[in-house]
Design a protein around this motif. Structure first.
Motif, PDB file in Angstrom:
ATOM      1  N   ALA A 275      36.619  32.420  27.726  1.00  0.00           N
ATOM      2  CA  ALA A 275      37.460  32.698  29.135  1.00  0.00           C
ATOM      3  C   ALA A 275      37.502  34.457  29.155  1.00  0.00           C
ATOM      4  CB  ALA A 275      38.832  32.581  29.090  1.00  0.00           C
ATOM      5  N   ASP A 276      37.329  35.113  28.510  1.00  0.00           N
ATOM      6  CA  ASP A 276      36.769  36.449  28.483  1.00  0.00           C
ATOM      7  C   ASP A 276      35.530  36.951  28.996  1.00  0.00           C
ATOM      8  OD1 ASP A 276      39.765  37.225  27.963  1.00  0.00           O
ATOM      9  OD2 ASP A 276      39.124  37.829  26.031  1.00  0.00           O
TER      10      ASP A 276
ATOM     11  N   THR B 190      33.588  34.571  30.504  1.00  0.00           N
ATOM     12  CA  THR B 190      33.303  34.168  31.878  1.00  0.00           C
ATOM     13  C   THR B 190      33.867  35.362  32.706  1.00  0.00           C
ATOM     14  OG1 THR B 190      33.599  31.788  30.968  1.00  0.00           O
ATOM     15  CG2 THR B 190      33.845  32.454  33.409  1.00  0.00           C
ATOM     16  N   CYS B 191      35.119  35.682  32.577  1.00  0.00           N
ATOM     17  CA  CYS B 191      35.627  36.785  33.526  1.00  0.00           C
ATOM     18  C   CYS B 191      34.582  37.720  33.704  1.00  0.00           C
ATOM     19  CB  CYS B 191      36.980  37.168  33.066  1.00  0.00           C
ATOM     20  SG  CYS B 191      38.313  35.961  33.381  1.00  0.00           S
ATOM     21  N   ALA B 192      34.174  38.344  32.558  1.00  0.00           N
ATOM     22  CA  ALA B 192      33.363  39.736  32.617  1.00  0.00           C
ATOM     23  C   ALA B 192      31.836  39.438  33.191  1.00  0.00           C
ATOM     24  CB  ALA B 192      33.093  39.969  30.797  1.00  0.00           C
ATOM     25  N   THR B 193      31.495  37.987  33.144  1.00  0.00           N
ATOM     26  CA  THR B 193      30.161  37.603  33.859  1.00  0.00           C
ATOM     27  C   THR B 193      30.617  37.766  35.249  1.00  0.00           C
ATOM     28  OG1 THR B 193      29.419  36.177  31.648  1.00  0.00           O
ATOM     29  CG2 THR B 193      28.397  36.126  33.861  1.00  0.00           C
ATOM     30  N   LEU B 194      31.731  37.084  35.729  1.00  0.00           N
ATOM     31  CA  LEU B 194      31.887  36.900  36.910  1.00  0.00           C
ATOM     32  C   LEU B 194      32.322  38.292  37.705  1.00  0.00           C
ATOM     33  CD1 LEU B 194      34.403  33.847  37.030  1.00  0.00           C
ATOM     34  CD2 LEU B 194      31.906  33.866  37.763  1.00  0.00           C
ATOM     35  N   HIS B 195      32.820  39.161  36.825  1.00  0.00           N
ATOM     36  CA  HIS B 195      32.945  40.361  37.437  1.00  0.00           C
ATOM     37  C   HIS B 195      31.601  41.258  37.770  1.00  0.00           C
ATOM     38  CE1 HIS B 195      34.944  44.244  37.930  1.00  0.00           C
ATOM     39  NE2 HIS B 195      34.431  44.980  37.073  1.00  0.00           N
ATOM     40  N   THR B 196      30.905  41.236  36.666  1.00  0.00           N
ATOM     41  CA  THR B 196      29.319  41.748  36.650  1.00  0.00           C
ATOM     42  C   THR B 196      28.694  41.298  37.946  1.00  0.00           C
ATOM     43  OG1 THR B 196      29.731  42.293  34.458  1.00  0.00           O
ATOM     44  CG2 THR B 196      27.464  42.438  35.734  1.00  0.00           C
TER      45      THR B 196
END
Length: 389
Positions: free
Chosen positions: A35-36, A38-44
């Motif tokens: 989940a972390d 995925t969140c980092a990828t979406l944020h980037t």
């Protein structure tokens, strides 16, 4: 012996329970890590998207490149258009010439290439390049190149998916430009619908005051000049409600010169909504319609009302007349663009622009009937996406 066997069973069960607990804990930990990530990828991706939505240009590529590199795990990366490299990160200048040839090849063939690279620098650790075309509407716009010590399958797949995502952003950029061109074309069309009959009548009315009331004739000429300057100024899709109402005030001054005391106009506007952005020329054609259909063909007095009120996150505006009204079936033809323009000046145009800017739920809502007058309602959100301005 039985006692020992029971103790052994209890220990075995406890051990099994501990293994299950640890397994569940590990799975939860893995889910949290996933989940972390995925969140980092979406944020980037969200950080790179605004630049890419401006199209494939040196400035936009330069703003997006470091975020694209992060998406690819920090591998050296370069973005090309169809002619030259636009931006790179971590790529040695010695590799750019070879990369340019590779970009040209993948753009011409519209397919991914994975190749070994040659380098005279013995300390260089890069051995492979992955090049994927950037495509919008099935037309190649450029290429994404990634360099790595080895063309591992996971990096090849990641490069392909990132290039696909970048291509999607470029397609959205092209769509934004198309919408802007369409909005400009619709605005030009709306300007052409400003009635020549109205212009002729205004000038005739002004001429009638030249001898009897020269000062009023002068004021009306200034009103006409200001109205024309506003209506035909350089293209801009948005204006403030205050500016739109000022133009309407000048327009009404000219119409009062024509109709005199026969025309009654009421304008009620909440002061707090005056700074809100509205589509340029979204109200004047509605007021012109109200006067045209409210006064012409009707004896005696005619009334027109303009109301703008605060409705939380929106501004709600209505333009109403007590004129001859219209058959609802005829109205549907006008909004569908199936009737002559003279039947309703700019109604279909304004309805389409509102829907295009804010969504289908923001189209015109019109209440009318034969002999029952007409009321046109529209809603405008107070807070607009940046690209609509």
């Amino acid at each position: 012996m039985l006692y020992i066997a029971l103790v052994s069973s209890v220990i075995a069960v406890a051990c099994a329970g501990e293994l299950v607990r640890r397994s569940l804990h590990n799975r939860r930990h893995q889910r949290v890590l996933a989940a972390d990530a995925t969140c980092a990828t979406l944020h980037t991706a969200a950080l790179a998207a605004p630049a890419l939505r401006r199209g494939l240009e040196p400035e936009s590529a330069g703003r997006a490149i470091r975020h694209v590199r992060t998406l690819l795990g920090g591998a050296p990366v370069a973005i090309f258009d169809t002619r030259e490299p636009l931006s790179s990160s971590g790529v040695e200048s010695a590799h750019l010439a070879e990369a340019t040839k590779l970009a040209a090849a993948v753009i011409a063939e519209k397919r991914m290439h994975v190749r070994k690279i040659s380098c005279d620098d013995p300390s260089c650790q890069l051995d492979s390049s992955i090049a994927v075309p950037l495509v919008a509407d099935d037309e190649p716009l450029g290429a994404l190149l990634v360099f790595s010590p080895t063309a591992a399958p996971v990096l090849v797949n990641a490069t392909r998916e990132v290039a696909r995502w970048v291509s999607g952003q470029l397609e959205l950029a092209d769509l934004d430009r198309s919408r802007a061109r369409l909005a400009d074309a619709e605005l030009r069309a709306l300007r052409l619908q400003i009635s020549p009959h109205f212009v002729y009548n205004c000038l005739t009315a002004i001429a009638s005051f030249m001898r009897t009331d020269p000062m009023r004739a002068r004021r009306l000429l200034l009103d006409f000049a200001d109205f024309a300057r506003y209506s035909f100024r350089s293209s801009r899709n948005l204006t403030t409600l205050d500016e739109e109402l000022r133009s309407i005030d000048r327009y009404l001054a000219l119409e009062r010169a024509r109709f005199g005391s026969r025309l009654r106009v009421t304008v009620r506007v909440a002061p707090e909504v005056l700074p809100v952005n509205v589509p340029f020329l979204c109200l004047q054609p509605l007021v012109e319609n109200a006067i045209r259909h409210g006064m012409e063909g009707k004896p005696g007095l005619g009334s027109v009302g303009v109301i703008a009120r605060d409705a939380g996150a929106e501004v709600r505006i209505s333009v109403e007349d007590d004129g001859v009204g219209m058959d609802p079936a005829r109205l549907r033809e006008i909004l569908a663009g199936e009737a002559a323009e003279s039947a309703g000046i700019g109604l279909a145009n304004i309805d389409g622009r509102l829907r295009s800017m804010f969504g289908d739920s923001y189209g015109l809502v019109i209440e009318t009937g034969i002999g029952a007058g007409t009321k046109v309602n529209l809603r405008v959100p107070k807070f607009l996406p940046h690209h609509h301005g």
